[in-house]
Design an enzyme around this catalytic site. Structure first.
Site, PDB file in Angstrom:
ATOM      1  N   TYR A   1      39.137  31.311  58.606  1.00 40.07           N
ATOM      2  CA  TYR A   1      37.803  31.455  58.018  1.00 40.07           C
ATOM      3  C   TYR A   1      36.756  31.821  59.071  1.00 40.07           C
ATOM      4  CZ  TYR A   1      39.106  30.465  53.294  1.00 40.07           C
ATOM      5  OH  TYR A   1      39.654  30.588  52.050  1.00 40.07           O
TER       6      TYR A   1
ATOM      7  N   ARG B   1      37.054  35.441  59.618  1.00 37.99           N
ATOM      8  CA  ARG B   1      36.496  36.187  58.476  1.00 37.99           C
ATOM      9  C   ARG B   1      34.973  36.122  58.486  1.00 37.99           C
ATOM     10  NH1 ARG B   1      39.251  34.265  53.129  1.00 37.99           N
ATOM     11  NH2 ARG B   1      38.276  36.108  52.243  1.00 37.99           N
TER      12      ARG B   1
ATOM     13  N   GLN C   1      34.212  38.058  42.579  1.00 37.39           N
ATOM     14  CA  GLN C   1      35.239  37.207  43.190  1.00 37.39           C
ATOM     15  C   GLN C   1      35.035  37.151  44.702  1.00 37.39           C
ATOM     16  OE1 GLN C   1      39.273  38.454  41.331  1.00 37.39           O
ATOM     17  NE2 GLN C   1      37.765  39.955  40.709  1.00 37.39           N
ATOM     18  N   ASN C   2      34.097  37.949  45.192  1.00 42.90           N
ATOM     19  CA  ASN C   2      33.900  38.014  46.643  1.00 42.90           C
ATOM     20  C   ASN C   2      33.088  36.826  47.141  1.00 42.90           C
ATOM     21  OD1 ASN C   2      35.247  40.374  46.397  1.00 42.90           O
ATOM     22  ND2 ASN C   2      33.464  41.692  46.655  1.00 42.90           N
TER      23      ASN C   2
ATOM     24  N   HIS D   1      34.157  32.573  42.992  1.00 43.16           N
ATOM     25  CA  HIS D   1      35.069  31.997  43.982  1.00 43.16           C
ATOM     26  C   HIS D   1      34.325  31.354  45.147  1.00 43.16           C
ATOM     27  CE1 HIS D   1      38.676  34.669  42.517  1.00 43.16           C
ATOM     28  NE2 HIS D   1      38.383  33.682  41.700  1.00 43.16           N
TER      29      HIS D   1
ATOM     30  N   THR E   1      38.746  45.400  41.701  1.00 47.95           N
ATOM     31  CA  THR E   1      39.559  44.179  41.607  1.00 47.95           C
ATOM     32  C   THR E   1      40.930  44.518  41.060  1.00 47.95           C
ATOM     33  OG1 THR E   1      39.811  41.986  40.606  1.00 47.95           O
ATOM     34  CG2 THR E   1      38.499  43.584  39.351  1.00 47.95           C
ATOM     35  N   SER E   2      41.968  43.899  41.642  1.00 44.23           N
ATOM     36  CA  SER E   2      43.325  44.113  41.146  1.00 44.23           C
ATOM     37  C   SER E   2      43.522  43.386  39.815  1.00 44.23           C
ATOM     38  CB  SER E   2      44.349  43.632  42.174  1.00 44.23           C
ATOM     39  OG  SER E   2      44.111  42.281  42.490  1.00 44.23           O
TER      40      SER E   2
ATOM     41  N   ASN F   1      38.401  51.841  40.417  1.00 43.57           N
ATOM     42  CA  ASN F   1      39.426  51.261  41.283  1.00 43.57           C
ATOM     43  C   ASN F   1      40.304  52.379  41.833  1.00 43.57           C
ATOM     44  OD1 ASN F   1      41.728  49.733  42.334  1.00 43.57           O
ATOM     45  ND2 ASN F   1      40.890  48.021  41.174  1.00 43.57           N
TER      46      ASN F   1
END
Ligand code: NAD
Length: 248
Positions: free
Chosen positions: A68, A71, A102-103, A120, A192-193, A217
């Site tokens: 982390y 990151r 989600q980031n 998230h 996003t996947s 995407n």
């Protein structure tokens, strides 16, 4: 070659009433932040699946925090890209808009988006493992101290992010539920996947309620067959064209 944007869709971007946006790691890729499932997704031979979990943290909090901290250092250098900025401009002229991301990088807010649901969590917040108390960036020492970092009382801190197998936080979930209670006219699913069922569920719900569903995407996902329009282009290129250029 630039993808042609159909006239009907251009019109929809002019003065949208309610815009629901779902974003993932792909929108931040052009800011230099690696995606999870893309190339280079592994970090020192550990997978995020191993590191981003309560079990992984319990096994080795130091290793997890090193990941982390690395990151955080990368994200601190990063700036919002034209994709983030185009979404902020769209919010400015939309009746209402919600960006559910989600980031954990905070780049949507930095770009100027105001209504953001960070489903998230955020890499800039931490939480006391013992009491659950949350700390904002700057309230406790994270960089340059002991690894793993501790609260002033000496308790272990964890990043306030959602790990694999954990529940989504109530606040952002309610933001999304409230927003989808009234039908959106436009829904954008970007970078996003769509690996998590709730992403597909929200996109389907928006479409069922009448929204035009647009996917941006590089690769096909489970959203693709449901979408009214699909753009296989980097979000930092197609979003400014959909929304209109800066200053325009
Ligand atoms: P993911 O890595 O699973 O998928 C990223 C998707 O974006 C892929 O489908 C890829 O084809 C696409 N993509 C890559 N570059 C793109 C671009 N320039 N334009 C458009 N699309 C592009 O990411 P995800 O779906 O967000 O999933 C999972 C998890 O990863 C989330 O839990 C998220 O918290 C976490 N994550 C966050 C960050 C961040 O905060 N920036 C970075 C890595 C991972």
């Amino acid at each position: 070659m630039e993808t042609r944007i159909p006239e009907a869709l251009k019109q929809q971007f002019k003065n949208p009433r309610r815009v629901f946006v779902l974003t993932g790691a792909g929108i931040s890729a052009e800011s230099g932040i690696p995606t999870f499932r893309g190339a280079g997704g592994y970090w020192r031979q550990f997978s995020p699946m191993e590191l981003a979990s309560a079990e992984g943290f319990a096994r080795n909090p130091k290793l997890c925090w090193e990941w982390y901290l690395e990151r955080r250092a990368g994200i601190r250098q990063a700036e919002p890209n034209p994709g983030h900025r185009a979404l902020a401009r769209l919010e400015g002229r939309a009746g209402q808009m919600l960006v559910a991301t989600q980031n954990i990088d905070g780049l949507h807010r930095l770009a100027g988006s105001r209504n953001v649901a960070e489903i998230h969590g955020s890499i800039w917040r931490t939480r006391c493992l013992a009491t659950g108390r949350e700390y904002e960036e700057g309230e406790v020492q994270i960089e340059g101290g002991p690894v793993p970092p501790l609260t002033p009382e000496g308790n272990l801190l964890r990043p306030s992010v959602v790990w694999f197998g954990e529940m989504l936080p109530q606040g952002p979930l309610l933001q999304i539920e409230d927003f989808l209670a009234e039908p959106p006219d436009l829904a954008l699913v970007i970078g996003t996947s769509a690996a998590f069922g709730y992403i597909i569920e929200w996109a389907v719900r928006a479409k069922r309620r009448g929204a035009t569903l647009v996917e941006i995407n590089l690769d096909p996902t489970d959203i693709s067959p449901l979408a009214d329009y699909v753009f296989r282009e980097p979000s930092g290129q197609i979003l400014p064209r959909l929304v209109g250029e800066e200053g325009g």
